[in-house]
Design an enzyme around this catalytic site. Structure first.
Site, PDB file in Angstrom:
ATOM      1  N   LEU A 172      11.328 -20.540  -3.767  1.00 49.60           N
ATOM      2  CA  LEU A 172      10.246 -19.675  -3.271  1.00 49.60           C
ATOM      3  C   LEU A 172       8.965 -19.894  -4.072  1.00 49.60           C
ATOM      4  O   LEU A 172       9.011 -19.957  -5.303  1.00 49.60           O
ATOM      5  CB  LEU A 172      10.685 -18.210  -3.421  1.00 49.60           C
ATOM      6  CG  LEU A 172       9.626 -17.149  -3.096  1.00 49.60           C
ATOM      7  CD1 LEU A 172       9.445 -17.036  -1.584  1.00 49.60           C
ATOM      8  CD2 LEU A 172      10.014 -15.785  -3.676  1.00 49.60           C
ATOM      9  N   ASP A 222       0.837  -1.204   0.000  1.00 48.43           N
ATOM     10  CA  ASP A 222       0.000   0.000   0.000  1.00 48.43           C
ATOM     11  C   ASP A 222       0.871   1.252   0.000  1.00 48.43           C
ATOM     12  O   ASP A 222       1.970   1.248   0.564  1.00 48.43           O
ATOM     13  CB  ASP A 222      -0.908  -0.025   1.246  1.00 48.43           C
ATOM     14  CG  ASP A 222      -2.074   0.946   1.135  1.00 48.43           C
ATOM     15  OD1 ASP A 222      -2.285   1.516   0.049  1.00 48.43           O
ATOM     16  OD2 ASP A 222      -2.766   1.139   2.149  1.00 48.43           O
ATOM     17  N   GLY A 223       0.354   2.306  -0.601  1.00 50.29           N
ATOM     18  CA  GLY A 223       1.034   3.600  -0.533  1.00 50.29           C
ATOM     19  C   GLY A 223       1.634   4.079  -1.840  1.00 50.29           C
ATOM     20  O   GLY A 223       2.310   5.113  -1.868  1.00 50.29           O
ATOM     21  N   HIS A 256       2.831   3.294  -8.967  1.00 47.83           N
ATOM     22  CA  HIS A 256       2.707   1.861  -9.256  1.00 47.83           C
ATOM     23  C   HIS A 256       3.964   1.360  -9.980  1.00 47.83           C
ATOM     24  O   HIS A 256       4.454   0.270  -9.707  1.00 47.83           O
ATOM     25  CB  HIS A 256       1.463   1.587 -10.100  1.00 47.83           C
ATOM     26  CG  HIS A 256       0.174   1.908  -9.389  1.00 47.83           C
ATOM     27  ND1 HIS A 256      -0.057   1.548  -8.083  1.00 47.83           N
ATOM     28  CD2 HIS A 256      -0.941   2.565  -9.797  1.00 47.83           C
ATOM     29  CE1 HIS A 256      -1.270   1.962  -7.725  1.00 47.83           C
ATOM     30  NE2 HIS A 256      -1.822   2.585  -8.742  1.00 47.83           N
ATOM     31  N   GLU A 282       0.413 -13.300  12.356  1.00 53.42           N
ATOM     32  CA  GLU A 282       0.901 -12.088  13.016  1.00 53.42           C
ATOM     33  C   GLU A 282       0.786 -10.948  12.010  1.00 53.42           C
ATOM     34  O   GLU A 282       1.071 -11.132  10.819  1.00 53.42           O
ATOM     35  CB  GLU A 282       2.371 -12.252  13.426  1.00 53.42           C
ATOM     36  CG  GLU A 282       2.598 -13.283  14.502  1.00 53.42           C
ATOM     37  CD  GLU A 282       1.951 -12.903  15.832  1.00 53.42           C
ATOM     38  OE1 GLU A 282       1.846 -11.697  16.134  1.00 53.42           O
ATOM     39  OE2 GLU A 282       1.553 -13.824  16.563  1.00 53.42           O
ATOM     40  N   ARG A 286       1.487  -5.004   6.195  1.00 55.11           N
ATOM     41  CA  ARG A 286       0.842  -3.958   5.398  1.00 55.11           C
ATOM     42  C   ARG A 286       1.715  -2.717   5.467  1.00 55.11           C
ATOM     43  O   ARG A 286       2.081  -2.270   6.563  1.00 55.11           O
ATOM     44  CB  ARG A 286      -0.564  -3.639   5.889  1.00 55.11           C
ATOM     45  CG  ARG A 286      -1.231  -2.587   4.986  1.00 55.11           C
ATOM     46  CD  ARG A 286      -2.684  -2.366   5.266  1.00 55.11           C
ATOM     47  NE  ARG A 286      -3.260  -1.496   4.232  1.00 55.11           N
ATOM     48  CZ  ARG A 286      -4.484  -1.583   3.760  1.00 55.11           C
ATOM     49  NH1 ARG A 286      -5.295  -2.494   4.211  1.00 55.11           N
ATOM     50  NH2 ARG A 286      -4.910  -0.749   2.829  1.00 55.11           N
TER      51      ARG A 286
END
Ligand code: FPP
Length: 255
Positions: free
Chosen positions: A139, A28-29, A45, A215, A196
């Site tokens: 991964l 976010d941001g 973006h 968490e 976040r």
């Protein structure tokens, strides 16, 4: 993107302490990052895409099993058409440009979210990425695209209701495991840590079922600025937490 350049493909390099098995991130941001510089939101973006590459590389090197990135939510369609189009274009660009390298680095790509409703070339690219990297063992990169947690749960409940209606299962067969198996994330581990960025403190319809015991770490850093140190800081905070899953903590002892 150059991933794990000093380490063999898909190999974790020397690690300081434990790492969670599955880290999920609400990136976010981007808009605020751009706004603060007098730039259009799309520039945020674009810069956010660089952070995506950086964090995939870093998570891979740190030996994280799965990284899930919230890239486009079911609600993001409400944004101006130009921004939606830009985000679709970024995903296209990312898969076209980075897929070969992700594959070479032993990354397995998975996509969660609704394929229906996506432009057909994007749906095809997502399929291609999953098929190509299916057997990779490094991964797991889960891209949450056109994803919404409530929509996912509704889909699972509907699928189970249909099985009941067809007489394949009874209502009593519906338990947490049965619901799990119908989610986009079936067979994936639950996130140990949800991060976040940008200081907002909400889940915003992300992994609602799967994050039951995760968490949560909220970082004030805007996503385009989120770097290796920010990621490591979140892992450190996670490692300092005591996970109790509704039980009594080891630090308190059992009375
Ligand atoms: C939230 O910032 C970010 C998004 C809605 C999109 C996230 C997309 C990327 C980081 C790049 C694309 C990634 C892939 C894997 C294709 P915001 O726009 O809501 O920021 P704001 O809250 O400051 O307005």
């Amino acid at each position: 993107m150059t991933m794990a350049s000093e380490a063999p493909a898909g190999t974790a390099v020397a690690d300081k302490g434990d790492v969670p098995r599955h880290v999920a991130i609400i990136m976010d941001g981007n808009g605020r990052w751009a706004q603060a510089r007098g730039l259009p939101r799309t520039e945020g973006h674009r810069k956010g895409m660089e952070a995506v590459r950086r964090i995939i590389r870093h998570a891979s090197r740190r030996g994280i099993g799965q990284l899930t990135l919230y890239s486009f939510s079911s609600e993001n369609w409400r944004r101006p058409a130009e921004e939606v189009g830009f985000l679709m274009g970024l995903l296209r660009f990312f898969i076209r440009r980075d897929l070969a390298e992700l594959h070479a680095e032993n990354v397995r790509v998975r996509v969660i979210g609704e394929r229906e409703g996506l432009p057909s070339d994007i749906a095809a690219l997502l399929d291609e990425a999953e098929v190509l990297t299916r057997a990779n063992t490094g991964l797991t990169l889960a891209i949450a695209f056109n994803y919404g947690g409530r929509q996912e749960i509704v889909g699972a409940v509907r699928a189970l209701a249909e099985k009941v209606a067809r007489g394949e299962i009874g209502p009593d067969d519906i338990d947490a495991e049965a619901i799990d198996a119908e989610l986009h994330t079936a067979a994936m581990p639950e996130p140990d840590l949800v991060i976040r960025t940008s200081g907002e403190k909400r889940l915003s319809n992300f992994l609602l079922w799967q994050a039951a015991y995760s968490e949560l770490v909220f970082s004030p850093v805007l996503w385009p600025d989120f770097d290796e140190a920010s990621f490591d800081g979140a892992i450190e905070e996670y490692n300092a937490r005591e996970r109790r899953y509704g039980g009594v903590g080891a630090r308190q002892g059992v009375r």
